[in-house]
Design an enzyme around this catalytic site. Structure first.
Site, short mmCIF file in Angstrom:
data_model
loop_
_atom_site.label_atom_id
_atom_site.label_comp_id
_atom_site.label_asym_id
_atom_site.label_seq_id
_atom_site.Cartn_x
_atom_site.Cartn_y
_atom_site.Cartn_z
N ASP A 13 27.83 9.17 -24.23
CA ASP A 13 26.58 8.46 -24.52
C ASP A 13 26.80 7.04 -25.02
O ASP A 13 26.00 6.52 -25.81
CB ASP A 13 25.72 9.25 -25.53
CG ASP A 13 25.42 10.65 -25.04
OD1 ASP A 13 25.25 10.81 -23.82
OD2 ASP A 13 25.35 11.56 -25.88
N LYS A 16 27.29 4.25 -20.57
CA LYS A 16 28.03 4.08 -19.32
C LYS A 16 27.09 3.81 -18.14
O LYS A 16 27.36 2.95 -17.30
CB LYS A 16 28.86 5.34 -19.01
CG LYS A 16 29.92 5.63 -20.07
CD LYS A 16 30.63 6.94 -19.81
CE LYS A 16 29.76 8.17 -19.99
NZ LYS A 16 29.29 8.41 -21.35
P1 GDP Z 1 25.67 7.32 -21.17
O1 GDP Z 1 25.66 8.79 -21.15
O2 GDP Z 1 26.98 6.77 -21.63
O3 GDP Z 1 25.25 6.69 -19.88
O4 GDP Z 1 24.62 6.89 -22.27
P2 GDP Z 1 23.13 7.52 -22.47
O5 GDP Z 1 22.25 7.05 -21.38
O6 GDP Z 1 23.21 8.98 -22.71
O7 GDP Z 1 22.73 6.90 -23.87
C1 GDP Z 1 22.64 5.52 -24.05
C2 GDP Z 1 21.20 5.19 -24.51
O8 GDP Z 1 21.19 3.90 -25.09
C3 GDP Z 1 20.20 5.13 -23.37
O9 GDP Z 1 18.96 5.57 -23.84
C4 GDP Z 1 20.15 3.65 -23.01
O10 GDP Z 1 18.92 3.25 -22.44
C5 GDP Z 1 20.32 3.03 -24.36
N1 GDP Z 1 21.02 1.74 -24.38
C6 GDP Z 1 22.06 1.34 -23.61
N2 GDP Z 1 22.49 0.13 -23.98
C7 GDP Z 1 21.71 -0.25 -25.03
C8 GDP Z 1 21.70 -1.39 -25.90
O11 GDP Z 1 22.50 -2.32 -25.78
N3 GDP Z 1 20.77 -1.40 -26.89
C9 GDP Z 1 19.87 -0.38 -27.06
N4 GDP Z 1 19.00 -0.50 -28.05
N5 GDP Z 1 19.86 0.70 -26.26
C10 GDP Z 1 20.77 0.77 -25.28
P1 IMO Z 2 27.47 11.65 -21.02
O1 IMO Z 2 28.10 11.49 -19.65
C1 IMO Z 2 27.72 13.49 -24.96
C2 IMO Z 2 29.51 17.48 -25.17
C3 IMO Z 2 28.61 18.62 -25.57
C4 IMO Z 2 29.61 19.49 -26.29
C5 IMO Z 2 30.88 19.34 -25.46
C6 IMO Z 2 31.09 20.44 -24.44
O2 IMO Z 2 26.00 11.55 -21.03
O3 IMO Z 2 28.17 10.77 -21.98
P2 IMO Z 2 29.93 21.00 -22.11
O4 IMO Z 2 28.53 21.31 -21.77
O5 IMO Z 2 30.49 19.80 -21.43
O6 IMO Z 2 30.84 22.19 -21.98
O7 IMO Z 2 29.90 20.66 -23.71
O8 IMO Z 2 30.72 18.10 -24.78
N1 IMO Z 2 29.05 16.67 -24.00
C7 IMO Z 2 28.52 15.45 -24.11
N2 IMO Z 2 28.23 14.71 -25.19
N3 IMO Z 2 27.51 12.99 -23.73
C8 IMO Z 2 27.84 13.70 -22.62
O9 IMO Z 2 27.78 13.19 -21.37
C9 IMO Z 2 28.32 15.02 -22.79
N4 IMO Z 2 28.70 15.99 -21.95
C10 IMO Z 2 29.15 17.00 -22.71
O10 IMO Z 2 27.59 18.17 -26.42
O11 IMO Z 2 29.89 18.97 -27.57
MG MG Z 3 24.58 10.41 -21.94
#
Ligand code: GDP
Ligand code: IMO
Ligand code: MG
Length: 427
Positions: A13, A16
């Site tokens: 999260d 990416k």
């Molecule tokens: P990922 O799994 O690595 O792609 O990340 P996620 O999408 O799960 O979580 C990142 C969250 O942060 C999302 O809701 C994005 O819209 C938000 N986000 C990404 N970059 C920024 C930033 O620079 N500032 C803020 N405030 N939010 C961001």
């Molecule tokens: P993105 O791509 C954050 C975590 C789960 C748990 C552990 C194992 O959005 O960054 P699983 O279901 O993979 O067997 O769970 O990994 N986990 C993540 N945490 N972002 C993710 O993906 C995750 N994918 C799995 O919360 O701790």
């Molecule tokens: Mg994510």
């Protein structure tokens, strides 16, 4: 930069999806290479928010071929839903390709994921319960069902019969929970086969051809370095390798083809699920990050645990993935704090001895019990969401970025100051 891998440097999260979206504008191919729909990658465009779980984040660009590589575990129900919802928003998905070698998540994988978590009780992993671990387990045990099996219903039926026999025994006799109905599963998966067969392709060959044409190819990591099954905080990890080396295996390209690795690092740290987290904050500050950064899981909606930036783990990520540049996200979330703490070392007391770790500790028991040692930096008050070049940022924010680059030993190449497409500070 023709072949670039984008990986998470923390526990997932990091943003990416948002970074891939930024780089995909100038790319011709985006490839997912590991993980499954445990991932949740968010992109915010003029048309609103998109949450991708399986479809690569480049799909929104018409010039991009979006590839689901062999290393991904695919829940066909989720993929069909994602395709349908993109189509409903006006994206044809004609540019989507799915590897025949990718493994399928089956209904019994999802049931087993939940049953194992329940059995573990207090020792649970906190998985996303999407069947990821059980699917990779079957892949390694060579009893998995692959995307290409969807192309021949006779083979699909044979493989399903064998697998369901084994899995129903396990569910019913070991976990004391109901198994699955083989006829129902066959019927369901035959439907998915019809829907997905147009997308199935030799994706390794497609990537090779794109690279030979000199086109820019992005490899989209899911999860993050500390969730890596080999190098992460085992057993509190996912069941794949989110580090850059896995892009080669999970996409079918050789390591000499990769030229750049971008490590995505949130300006602070978050984690979902169980497991150690040295810089975790409780109380008001933790709440501040949850509230200001809207830190709730994209896939499961769980509240993310929040803490200060940890440079020990960032350096570890740089080492494991050979990161050549950093993308720092969510810098805007730090605005308004008087003081910022950054962990640059761990202290570990054991049997009366005291040890310092500037590098990631080699054993989990140390990581579990170590204490973070912080450097303090002054914060800034200004709203930075409108910054588009480094000079627009307050000096304190630039000092923060300089410290990260210096300690990590690699340059910061992208800074994100908001979720919107234009909220990028080019470095
Ligand atoms: P990922 O799994 O690595 O792609 O990340 P996620 O999408 O799960 O979580 C990142 C969250 O942060 C999302 O809701 C994005 O819209 C938000 N986000 C990404 N970059 C920024 C930033 O620079 N500032 C803020 N405030 N939010 C961001
Ligand atoms: P993105 O791509 C954050 C975590 C789960 C748990 C552990 C194992 O959005 O960054 P699983 O279901 O993979 O067997 O769970 O990994 N986990 C993540 N945490 N972002 C993710 O993906 C995750 N994918 C799995 O919360 O701790
Ligand atoms: Mg994510």
């Amino acid at each position: 930069m023709p072949a670039t891998v984008v990986v998470g440097t923390q526990w997932g999260d990091e943003g990416k999806g948002r970074v891939i979206d930024n780089l995909a504008e100038k790319s011709r191919m985006v490839v997912r290479f590991q993980g499954g729909n445990n991932a949740g990658h968010t992109i915010v465009t003029e048309e609103g928010e998109f949450k991708f779980h399986l479809v690569p984040s480049g799909i929104l660009y018409p010039q991009v071929t979006a590839v689901i590589g062999n290393g991904v575990v695919v829940d066909p129900r989720v993929l069909c839903e994602e395709i349908d919802s993109l189509k409903a928003r006006g994206y044809s998905c004609e540019n989507l390709r799915l590897s025949g070698n990718a493994h399928l998540i089956m209904p019994y994988h999802i049931l087993l994921d939940a049953a194992i978590e329940t059995t573990l009780g207090r020792r649970k992993i906190g998985t996303t319960k999407r069947g990821i671990g059980p699917c990779y387990t079957d892949k390694a045990a060579r009893i998995g069902i692959r995307v290409q099996d969807l192309l021949d219903k006779k083979i699909l039926r044979q493989k399903l019969d064998t697998a369901i026999g084994l899995k129903n025994d396990l569910l019913e006799k070991v976990y004391n929970s109901p198994g699955v109905d083989p006829f129902e599963v066959m019927e369901q998966y035959a439907r998915f086969a019809d829907e997905l067969s147009p997308y199935i392709a030799d994706t390794s060959l497609l990537i090779d051809k794109a690279l030979k044409r000199g086109e820019q190819v992005l490899f989209e990591g899911a999860q993050g370095t500390l969730l890596d099954i080999d190098h992460g905080t085992y057993p509190f990890v996912t069941s794949s390798n989110p580090i850059a080396g896995a892009a080669c295996v999970g996409a079918g390209v050789g390591p000499t083809r990769i030229e750049e690795v971008i490590g995505v690092c949130k300006a602070y740290t978050t984690r979902v699920g169980e497991g150690p987290f040295p810089t975790e904050l409780s109380g008001e500050l933790g709440d501040h990050f949850v509230k200001t950064g809207v830190e709730y899981g994209t896939t499961t909606g769980r509240r993310r645990r929040c803490g200060w930036l940890d440079l020990v783990i960032l350096k570890y990520a740089v080492r494991l993935s050979g990161i050549t540049g950093l993308a720092i996200t969510k810098l805007d979330v730090l605005s308004g704090l008087d003081q910022l703490n950054v962990c640059s070392m761990y202290e570990y007391e054991h049997d009366g001895a005291h040890e310092n770790y500037i590098d990631f500790p080699p054993h989990q028991s140390i990581f579990y019990h170590c204490q973070p040692v912080y450097q303090n930096l002054p914060g800034w008050k200004e709203d930075i969401t409108g910054a588009r070049k480094l000079a627009d940022l307050p000096q304190e924010a630039r000092d923060y970025l300089d410290l990260i680059a210096e300690e990590a030993g690699v340059p910061v190449k992208i800074v994100s100051v908001g979720p919107g497409r234009d909220q990028i500070v080019e470095v």
